[in-house]
Structures are given as structure tokens and as C-alpha cells.
Design an enzyme around this catalytic site. Structure first.
Site, PDB file in Angstrom:
ATOM      1  N   PHE A 226     -11.033 -80.690  33.340  1.00  0.00           N
ATOM      2  CA  PHE A 226     -11.056 -79.540  34.244  1.00  0.00           C
ATOM      3  C   PHE A 226      -9.627 -79.147  34.566  1.00  0.00           C
ATOM      4  O   PHE A 226      -8.838 -79.966  35.025  1.00  0.00           O
ATOM      5  CB  PHE A 226     -11.809 -79.854  35.546  1.00  0.00           C
ATOM      6  CG  PHE A 226     -11.867 -78.669  36.459  1.00  0.00           C
ATOM      7  CD1 PHE A 226     -12.815 -77.670  36.271  1.00  0.00           C
ATOM      8  CD2 PHE A 226     -10.941 -78.511  37.486  1.00  0.00           C
ATOM      9  CE1 PHE A 226     -12.843 -76.547  37.090  1.00  0.00           C
ATOM     10  CE2 PHE A 226     -10.959 -77.393  38.315  1.00  0.00           C
ATOM     11  CZ  PHE A 226     -11.918 -76.407  38.114  1.00  0.00           C
TER      12      PHE A 226
ATOM     13  N   ASP B  50      -1.903 -83.192  33.743  1.00  0.00           N
ATOM     14  CA  ASP B  50      -2.435 -82.447  34.885  1.00  0.00           C
ATOM     15  C   ASP B  50      -2.698 -83.449  36.014  1.00  0.00           C
ATOM     16  O   ASP B  50      -3.701 -84.164  35.991  1.00  0.00           O
ATOM     17  CB  ASP B  50      -3.715 -81.716  34.451  1.00  0.00           C
ATOM     18  CG  ASP B  50      -4.400 -80.988  35.607  1.00  0.00           C
ATOM     19  OD1 ASP B  50      -4.030 -81.219  36.774  1.00  0.00           O
ATOM     20  OD2 ASP B  50      -5.323 -80.188  35.326  1.00  0.00           O
TER      21      ASP B  50
ATOM     22  N   LYS C 263      -3.192 -79.698  44.766  1.00  0.00           N
ATOM     23  CA  LYS C 263      -4.031 -80.239  45.851  1.00  0.00           C
ATOM     24  C   LYS C 263      -3.289 -80.883  47.040  1.00  0.00           C
ATOM     25  O   LYS C 263      -3.160 -80.261  48.073  1.00  0.00           O
ATOM     26  CB  LYS C 263      -5.079 -81.180  45.263  1.00  0.00           C
ATOM     27  CG  LYS C 263      -6.132 -80.392  44.449  1.00  0.00           C
ATOM     28  CD  LYS C 263      -7.346 -81.228  44.119  1.00  0.00           C
ATOM     29  CE  LYS C 263      -8.504 -80.368  43.624  1.00  0.00           C
ATOM     30  NZ  LYS C 263      -8.498 -80.089  42.189  1.00  0.00           N
TER      31      LYS C 263
HETATM   32  C1  LIG Z   1      -8.623 -78.917  41.289  1.00  0.00           C
HETATM   33  C2  LIG Z   1      -8.028 -79.058  39.941  1.00  0.00           C
HETATM   34  C3  LIG Z   1      -7.436 -77.956  39.288  1.00  0.00           C
HETATM   35  C4  LIG Z   1      -7.487 -76.575  39.849  1.00  0.00           C
HETATM   36  O1  LIG Z   1      -6.800 -76.465  41.051  1.00  0.00           O
HETATM   37  P1  LIG Z   1      -7.008 -75.132  41.969  1.00  0.00           P
HETATM   38  O2  LIG Z   1      -6.006 -75.326  43.062  1.00  0.00           O
HETATM   39  O3  LIG Z   1      -8.419 -75.167  42.437  1.00  0.00           O
HETATM   40  O4  LIG Z   1      -6.725 -73.973  41.111  1.00  0.00           O
HETATM   41  C5  LIG Z   1      -6.828 -78.188  38.074  1.00  0.00           C
HETATM   42  N1  LIG Z   1      -6.784 -79.403  37.525  1.00  0.00           N
HETATM   43  C6  LIG Z   1      -7.339 -80.470  38.122  1.00  0.00           C
HETATM   44  C7  LIG Z   1      -7.246 -81.811  37.476  1.00  0.00           C
HETATM   45  C8  LIG Z   1      -7.984 -80.341  39.347  1.00  0.00           C
HETATM   46  O5  LIG Z   1      -8.566 -81.391  39.919  1.00  0.00           O
END
Ligand SMILES: *Cc1c(COP(=O)(O)O)cnc(C)c1O
Length: 415
Positions: free
Chosen positions: A145, A230, A259
Site C-alpha cells: 500500500f 516506504d 504518519k
Molecule cells: C498510510 C500509508 C501511505 C499513505 O499515506 P497518506 O498520508 O494517507 O497519503 C503510504 N504508504 C504507507 C506504507 C502507508 O501506511
């Protein structure tokens, strides 16, 4: 306009949400909060809830943290925003802190995780473009994701996020996670980067194996391509180290954060080495809000709270306690089939006799906030200030759910 008493009237809040907010989040849990403190959020219903999901791995300092609120109040009184046409002291200092505490030499600030990943993919392509090499494809993992923008839904290895919004942007390939030969086979002369989460958070808290992470790093070196990690969910202490890659003993070329970086204030970041940062020349990338004084004040406050190491140690200790206790439950109750993750990012998978959304609701009624993933997993990502006592009360609640003797929950069993 009679809207001023909405903060006291849950039914009105709910009604307005249904009427005026795009209903993308499904049906929310039936509560609106008025305030929080530490591990707790307080509802309009007069009840308090232990926040075991921390705003989806965001509220690393808990609610109403003094350092954070004070820093924000001070910054609000000074100024909130001025654009990136000017030097911004908070931005410079936060970039310095991030670089001093990571593999990186340079930072670009943005506003969210998706935007950070967009920036990372652009940077990888820009790096090869400016070097005069034609490489553009990004390889990501199935079940990954990476966000909700058009670029990041193409990168995300789960069709459900992109299907209605095709055609998918080209230039991305997906391979199975933890399968090094699949990755090796997918790399070709056009590959620019591999982008991975070290723990796939949104698809059920699934960690990369140690061997896989090392093999990916070696493969990227050998083939002259970049490794983007990520860490939007795993970054800023979530796994007990400031960044999850530290557990694996590898370093990325590019890392993304968001986050927890602002402890609740929206901020994202793309981090890279000096070499890779050459992929962005002046004018190549930007953001109106990114790196603004308010968001960076939040990031600095988070760093201030981290500087003692007590938070990271606490995350590690309470994590060890939770894994031990949850694994005890797992050996006692066959309906808990897996406990996985790292630090304070934990997935608890239940047998098909249970429905994760049902467990989430049951925990909610017992005063705990968690998230459910798919049919059978609940995820917790509590503030890093959680105590063993907090953890204990949560584990007791889980036990109540799986112990048929004690359970009111039989109503949540399927069939
Ligand atoms: C939450 C998340 C995203 C997206 O972040 P947003 O601030 O909602 O755009 C991308 N990568 C990972 C691994 C995430 O957990």
C-alpha cells in the site's frame, strides 16, 4: 445557519457527515471525540476509549502531548505559513534532525504519505534522467500500500484500490513480496527503482524476511537501481527503532515518511542521499504547503520527545511484553492463529470463526480503538507512550473475546 451546537450533538454530527461528506470511509465507529489525553480519547457520549490505533500510527506521542501543543501554540502565535520562497528556520532544523538520525543527506517536505511516495518515484526517475540513463519503471510488491493518488494507486499492489479509476498509470510492475527470484526476473534495462514497505501495514502487518530485505538491497546494487523504502507507517519509532530499516541492517537510497512525523499534524517527507537527491534540480518538484513553519514545528516537537530515547525504549519494552502475552494467548486459544509485526505495529489474526470487523466493534464497546484489516486481522499501532498496564488491559480484553467461557462474544462468532 444553526450549526453551532453540533459539537454537542452526536446525531447531528452523524447526519451532517452522511449528507455533506463524501462517504469514502464506509460507516465510521459511532462516536465523535471531544478531546484526548495521553492514551485516551473522550467521546461526546461521555465514554473514554484507549487509543490502540493512534490515528493509524500517527499519534506517536499520544494525545495532547505538552511539548507538541506548546510548540504549535507558539508557532501559531508567530506565523503559520509563508511559502517556500523564503528560508524557514523550522524546515532547516527538521531536515537537519532527520538527516542526522538516518542514512539520508537531504530532505524534501510535503504533506502526506501518498505525496511523499509520489515524490520518491519522481526522484528516482529524475535521478536517471539527469544522469542521461533511460530508466523509468518502478517495481513494487503485491499486497503493498503506497497511497491513494493516481500514481500511488498504480504503485499499490492491490487491485481493489485502483480498479474503478483506470487506466492505471503505466511504468509500474508488481511482484510477490518476499520472493527474491520474482523480483530478479522483473528487473530489466528500464527499471529505475524497487519500492517496498518493510512491514506491509495496510494488508495485514506482514514483515519482509531478513533474507529478502538483504537480497533486495544486494540485487539493487548489482543492477544499478534504487531502493525506495516506504516508511510512512513504520517510521518514527513505530517498530522500536526510529526507522524500520535499522532492524534489517540495510539502507535505502530513498525513504518516505509521513504518519507519525508530525505527531498528528499533516507532514510528509522524502529523504535521500546527496547522490540521489541530484534527481531534483531547481524547479523539478515542489509543494505550496510542504515544509511550512507549523508542520515543521510539529516535527521538531516530535524529535524533541524522541531525543531522550525513552520513547523508543518504551516501545521496545512494551512490545516485548505484548508479543509475549499475545503469544501465550495464541498457544492457549486456537482461534488466535497469528501474532505478527514489530515494535508497536502488531497484527493479530483470528480464525475464520471470527470476523475482524466484529472484533473491532466488540473492542470498541469495551473501550478500545483498533482497526480491522480484511476478514480476520486486527491491527494495533498505539502511541509509543503506552504502558505495560495499558497493554495488559488490552490483552485482557482480547482474552475475553477468545475465551468461550468468559465471552459475551459468542454473538460475534460466525455460524
Ligand atoms: C498510510 C500509508 C501511505 C499513505 O499515506 P497518506 O498520508 O494517507 O497519503 C503510504 N504508504 C504507507 C506504507 C502507508 O501506511
Amino acid at each position: 445557519m444553526e450549526t453551532n451546537d453540533i459539537s454537542k450533538d452526536f446525531e447531528l454530527t452523524k447526519d451532517f457527515d452522511e449528507k455533506y461528506c463524501m462517504q469514502v470511509f464506509g460507516t465510521p465507529m459511532p462516536v465523535a471525540f471531544t478531546h484526548g489525553k495521553g492514551m485516551y480519547l473522550y467521546g461526546q457520549d461521555g465514554k473514554k476509549y484507549m487509543d490502540m490505533i493512534g490515528g493509524i500510527a500517527v499519534n506517536c506521542l499520544g494525545h495532547a502531548n505538552k511539548t507538541l501543543t506548546k510548540a504549535l501554540k507558539t508557532q501559531v502565535d508567530n506565523f503559520i505559513h509563508c511559502s517556500n520562497y523564503y528560508y524557514i528556520a523550522n524546515r532547516s532544523e527538521l531536515a537537519f534532525r532527520l538527516c542526522k538520525n538516518s542514512f539520508a543527506d537531504k530532505v524534501f517536505f510535503c504533506n502526506s504519505g501518498a505525496e511523499a511516495n509520489e515524490g520518491a518515484m519522481k526522484l528516482a526517475r529524475g535521478y536517471f534522467y539527469h544522469k542521461g540513463e533511460k530508466r523509468s519503471t518502478i517495481i513494487t510488491a503485491n499486497m503493498s500500500f503506497h497511497g491513494r493518488t493516481l500514481g500511488t494507486i498504480a504503485a499499490t499492489g492491490q487491485e481493489k484500490f485502483s480498479k474503478p479509476f483506470g487506466p492505471n498509470l503505466p511504468g509500474v510492475k508488481h511482484v510477490d513480496f518476499n520472493d527474491i527470484s520474482a523480483l530478479e526476473a522483473a528487473i530489466d534495462d528500464d527499471t529505475a527503482a524497487v519500492m517496498l514497505e518493510l512491514i506491509q501495514g495496510e494488508s495485514g502487518v506482514r514483515p519482509a524476511t531478513m533474507e529478502y530485505a538483504h537480497a533486495v538491497r544486494e540485487l539493487c546494487n548489482k543492477r544499478g537501481i534504487l531502493l525506495i523504502i516506504d516508511e510512512v507507517q513504520t517510521g518514527m519509532g513505530r517498530t522500536g527503532k526510529l526507522f524500520c530499516y535499522e532492524h534489517y541492517g540495510i539502507k535505502p537510497d530513498i525513504m518516505t515518511l509521513a504518519k507519525a512525523l508530525g505527531g498528528g499534524v499533516p507532514i510528509g517527507a522524502v529523504l535521500a542521499t546527496n547522490e540521489i537527491a541530484t534527481g531534483f534540480k531547481p524547479g523539478d518538484h515542489g509543494s505550496t504547503f510542504g515544509g511550512n513553519p507549523l508542520a515543521c514545528a510539529a516535527g521538531l516537537a516530535v524529535f524533541e520527545e524522541f531525543s531522550e530515547k525513552a520513547l523508543l525504549n518504551n516501545a521496545t519494552n512494551v512490545s516485548a511484553y505484548m508479543f509475549e502475552e499475545l503469544n501465550k494467548l495464541r498457544s492457549k486459544y486456537p482461534d488466535i492463529i497469528d501474532v505478527r509485526g514489530k515494535g508497536l505495529l502488531i497484527g493479530i489474526e483470528f480464525s475464520s470463526a471470527y470476523d475482524a470487523a466484529g472484533i473491532k466493534k466488540q473492542l470498541f464497546s469495551m473501550g478500545f480503538l483498533v482497526s480491522s484489516i480484511g476478514k480476520s486481522t486486527i491491527r494495533i499501532a498505539p502511541p509509543l507512550i503506552i504502558t505495560e498496564r495499558d497493554a495488559k488491559s488490552f490483552i485482557k480484553a482480547i482474552q475475553k473475546i477468545v475465551d468461550p467461557g468468559k465471552s459475551i462474544l459468542n454473538t460475534f462468532r460466525r455460524g
